[in-house]
Design an enzyme around this catalytic site. Structure first.
Site, mmCIF file in Angstrom:
data_model
loop_
_atom_site.group_PDB
_atom_site.id
_atom_site.type_symbol
_atom_site.label_atom_id
_atom_site.label_comp_id
_atom_site.label_asym_id
_atom_site.label_seq_id
_atom_site.Cartn_x
_atom_site.Cartn_y
_atom_site.Cartn_z
ATOM 1 C CB SER A 279 -0.907 0.033 1.230
ATOM 2 O OG SER A 279 -0.182 0.444 2.383
ATOM 3 C CG ASP A 280 1.233 5.869 -1.458
ATOM 4 O OD1 ASP A 280 2.205 6.055 -0.689
ATOM 5 O OD2 ASP A 280 1.013 6.603 -2.444
ATOM 6 C CD1 TRP A 281 4.856 5.236 4.859
ATOM 7 C CD2 TRP A 281 4.693 4.111 2.942
ATOM 8 N NE1 TRP A 281 5.927 4.357 4.784
ATOM 9 C CE2 TRP A 281 5.848 3.656 3.628
ATOM 10 C CE3 TRP A 281 4.378 3.528 1.717
ATOM 11 C CZ2 TRP A 281 6.689 2.671 3.124
ATOM 12 C CZ3 TRP A 281 5.219 2.541 1.209
ATOM 13 C CH2 TRP A 281 6.350 2.124 1.902
#
Length: 748
Positions: A279-281
């Site tokens: 995932s993106d952060w």
């Protein structure tokens, strides 16, 4: 591969049939499409350790398994030390390997050995139109990443440039899906050859920073397939990327990290992706649906790591039966397969790498030197003639501005960043006096977005009035110098992640500065340093000489100086369209940017030059444009046949003659049109290109290959790619608006 070139044509050009410099006219090298594709063919995830992996999973507790599925520090997952499983370590990497970050915050860790090479940003790499240099970039930064013991580099960023206002336009490659995939694949292959996983981002339809955390993107299926997905698909099927990053935004109502259509149906089932989705952060907002719909690892921003959705909440979900342990094991197995592929568990034979080396600075220089674009040279002021030259006024904050760090997002802690001023000092004879003046001040208004971390179009806000004393110093320097060079444009505090620009205006009063300097010294060269288009109508109208450069890495200043002085003949080409005004760009002409909670891509397949060329909207400078210190003629366009079948390969042949007095590199661009199509088509679409080196007065023959299947459109009714029968026009030139030869073929 980067040391194997023995003639002045790039490896890519050789594969496409370009003769070498010392062969005035020779038969083209005939190379099959399969051989070209194999040049940058990546290695897939290994399954050789599956029996070992299954035994490891059987020995792990639920807590140990979930620890591998979420961040246990800012850039790593948890190790299972008792079983010999290390952390999976990550680093940001669009400009080079990011400095070490603290384990539980974004603060720098304070290491003294995490300096790295600063590489040109994605826009500069794409502007080379040289896939070999994209490979060099990937391979070089991969050596640096493995030297820092990183398993995953969060790069490349390959989202299509939909709007010139995009805060991350500088980081992305291009507006064109074909150029995008051709630059993406070699980068990934070069990187992963160093036992470091590329994390291809941001999947997908992540084309704006405004409301990026929640905006719901609506794209019709044909546009999705033809414009926004080709590079991601090639990353899987040609480069065999080991990881993807799930984007922040929603797509058709579902967050992309929980979007089963994109992550499961398209990415894994249709394309065959076998790696891991990270995932993106802070892009995960739930547990069960995110795990079951395709995300493998949740990464995030500071909060107790046990509070991540894939941490305590996942442990509870498995123990309660809401999520099966079989589902949990599936994701752990994907991660372990990736780790064995990278040799991070059994590290026998794993690459060692090197970092912050002269060899890597040379790689950065090679990219930068081919990325600089000569937009205008009406008075032939360039290359700068130093004989008899006594003084040069160097004007502009950008002459000394550094861009390795800045803005919101990933940068590089580097020991070397040569600025344009320093580059000129390094290259000019000592008897030439440099009169430097700052010219304009980089200033921002005091408001809620003062930290340049805005998430909407409302920041950062610039102060656009010139300081009288600073202006006076600039005019004095210009009056007292033989030649003036203005370094204008942008920087990485102004173009930044998490914020799209308000407009295309040059900030900090630069238009007025340029006008006033030109009034006192007509021998003025304007150099723009930026990552995205600006409204340059006034600057272009009043300037005889205009150069475009980029956030161009550790050696950017030296490369730029070499171009200005003629040590390097400019060969960069625009990887996006420079509009005259914002309203001419498709997302703005259709009033479909930025949306609010929802954004609809109303321009459809007509993105970038496709819109300008189809709608007959004149750009300021077209896609693919760039001049040279020599001149070229592209002629004698033919193909190897008049009629083709669907499984054939079209060989397009052309002659490139250097009609000037200096050796130079030209980019031959092949566009294809389909008159009388049964579906909407762009006026032309890029389908092949080659960058070749031709000696002065010589000519080379180039053969470019287009598989007929590249001409297909996506049929939404049959959910498949269809090659339409009938007549096609092959158009060859050196930009989308400068076509010098055409040839008609038929597909039966």
């Amino acid at each position: 591969m980067k040391n194997k070139l023995i003639c002045m044509a790039s490896a890519t050009s050789l594969l496409l049939g370009v003769s070498c410099k010392n062969e005035p006219k020779s038969e083209p090298v005939q190379t099959t499409h399969q051989e070209i594709a194999a040049t940058y063919q990546g290695k897939p995830i290994t399954k050789a350790f599956d029996a070992k992996i299954d035994s490891l999973i059987a020995a792990m507790t639920i807590e140990e398994k979930t620890g591998m599925l979420h961040g246990s520090t800012m850039f790593a997952t948890a190790a299972v030390e008792r079983l010999g499983i290390p952390e999976l370590t990550m680093a940001d990497g669009p400009l080079g390997v990011r400095e070490e970050i603290s384990k539980d915050s974004w603060a720098p860790a304070g290491w003294d050995n995490d300096f790295a090479t600063y590489y040109p940003a994605g826009g500069g790499v794409a502007a080379t139109w040289n896939t070999e240099l994209s490979y060099v970039f990937g391979n070089s930064v991969g050596e640096e990443a493995i030297a820092r013991d990183k398993d995953v580099l969060l790069s490349p960023a390959i989202n299509i440039i939909r709007t010139p206002l995009g805060g991350r336009t500088y980081e992305y490659f291009t507006e064109d899906p074909f150029l995008n995939k051709k630059m993406t694949v070699p980068f990934i292959v070069g990187l992963q050859e160093n036992d470091v996983a590329a994390c291809v981002k941001h999947f997908a339809a992540n084309n704006q920073e405004t409301n990026r955390d929640f905006v719901d993107v609506q794209i019709d299926e044909r546009t999705l397939r033809e414009i926004y997905l080709p590079a991601f698909k090639a990353a899987v099927q040609e480069a065999h990327a080991y990881s993807f990053m799930g984007a922040y935004n929603k797509f058709r109502g579902e967050y992309l990290c929980a979007n089963s259509y994109m992550l499961e149906d398209v990415l894994r089932k249709e394309w065959g992706f076998e790696g891991i989705v990270i995932s993106d952060w802070a892009a995960v907002h739930g547990t069960k649906e995110y795990l079951e719909n395709g995300t493998d690892i949740e990464m995030g921003t500071p909060k107790p790591f046990n509070e991540y959705y894939f941490a305590d909440a996942l442990i509870e979900a498995v123990k309660s039966g809401s999520v099966s342990e079989t589902e949990l094991n599936k994701h752990v197995k994907r991660i372990l397969r990736t780790m064995y592929t990278l040799k991070s568990i059994d590290d026998k034979g794993r690459a060692k790498g090197s970092i912050n080396t002269e060899a890597h600075f040379k790689d950065a220089y090679a990219i930068a030197s081919e990325s600089v674009i000569l937009l205008k040279n009406d008075k032939n002021m360039l290359p700068l003639q130093t004989e008899g030259l006594k003084s040069i006024a160097v004007i502009g904050n950008n002459a000394t501005k550094t861009n390795a760090l800045g803005g919101f997002g990933a940068g590089v802690k580097t020991k070397r960043e040569v600025t344009p001023l320093q580059g000129l000092k390094n290259r000019l004879p000592e008897n030439i006096t440099i009169n430097y003046a700052e010219g304009y001040l980089e200033r921002y208004s005091k408001n809620e977005n003062d930290q340049k971390q805005a998430v909407t179009l409302k920041g950062p806000v610039t102060v656009d009035e010139l300081d009288p004393k600073v202006l006076e110093d600039a005019l004095t320097a210009a009056k007292n110098s033989d030649v003036a060079i203005i370094f204008a444009g942008s920087n990485r505090d102004y173009e930044t992640e998490a914020s799209d620009r308000r407009n295309l205006d040059l900030p900090f009063g630069q238009e007025e500065l340029i006008k006033k300097v030109q009034e006192v010294n007509p021998n003025t060269i304007v150099v723009m340093i930026a990552g995205a288009p600006f409204d340059l109508r006034q600057v272009d109208a009043q300037s005889a000489t205009l150069v475009w450069s980029w956030f161009n890495g550790s050696e950017g200043g030296n490369a730029l100086a070499d171009v200005l002085l003629g040590n390097v003949n400019p060969s960069g080409k625009l990887p996006w369209t420079m509009p005259k005004q914002l309203e001419d760009s498709p997302a703005h002409a259709t009033n479909s940017f930025p949306g609010d909670k929802t954004v609809s891509y109303d321009e459809g397949i007509l993105v970038g030059y496709r819109w300008f060329d189809t709608k007959n909207v004149a750009p300021l400078y077209p896609f693919g444009f760039g001049l040279s210190y020599t001149t070229f003629e592209i002629s004698d366009v033919t193909t190897n046949a008049k009629t083709y079948q669907e499984n054939d390969v079209i060989n397009v042949q052309a002659t490139v003659k250097n009609t000037g007095t200096a050796a130079g590199k030209e980019v031959v661009q092949v566009y294809v049109s389909k008159p009388d199509s049964k579906v909407e088509r762009a006026a032309k679409e890029l389908k092949a290109f080659a960058k070749i080196d031709v000696a002065a007065g010589q000519q080379n023959t180039v053969t470019l290959q287009i598989p007929v299947k590249e001409l297909a459109f996506y049929n939404v009714d049959t959910k498949s790619w269809e090659v339409e029968k009938g007549t096609y026009t092959i158009k060859v030139g050196n930009s989308s608006r400068h076509i010098t030869g055409e040839y008609t073929i038929s597909i039966n």
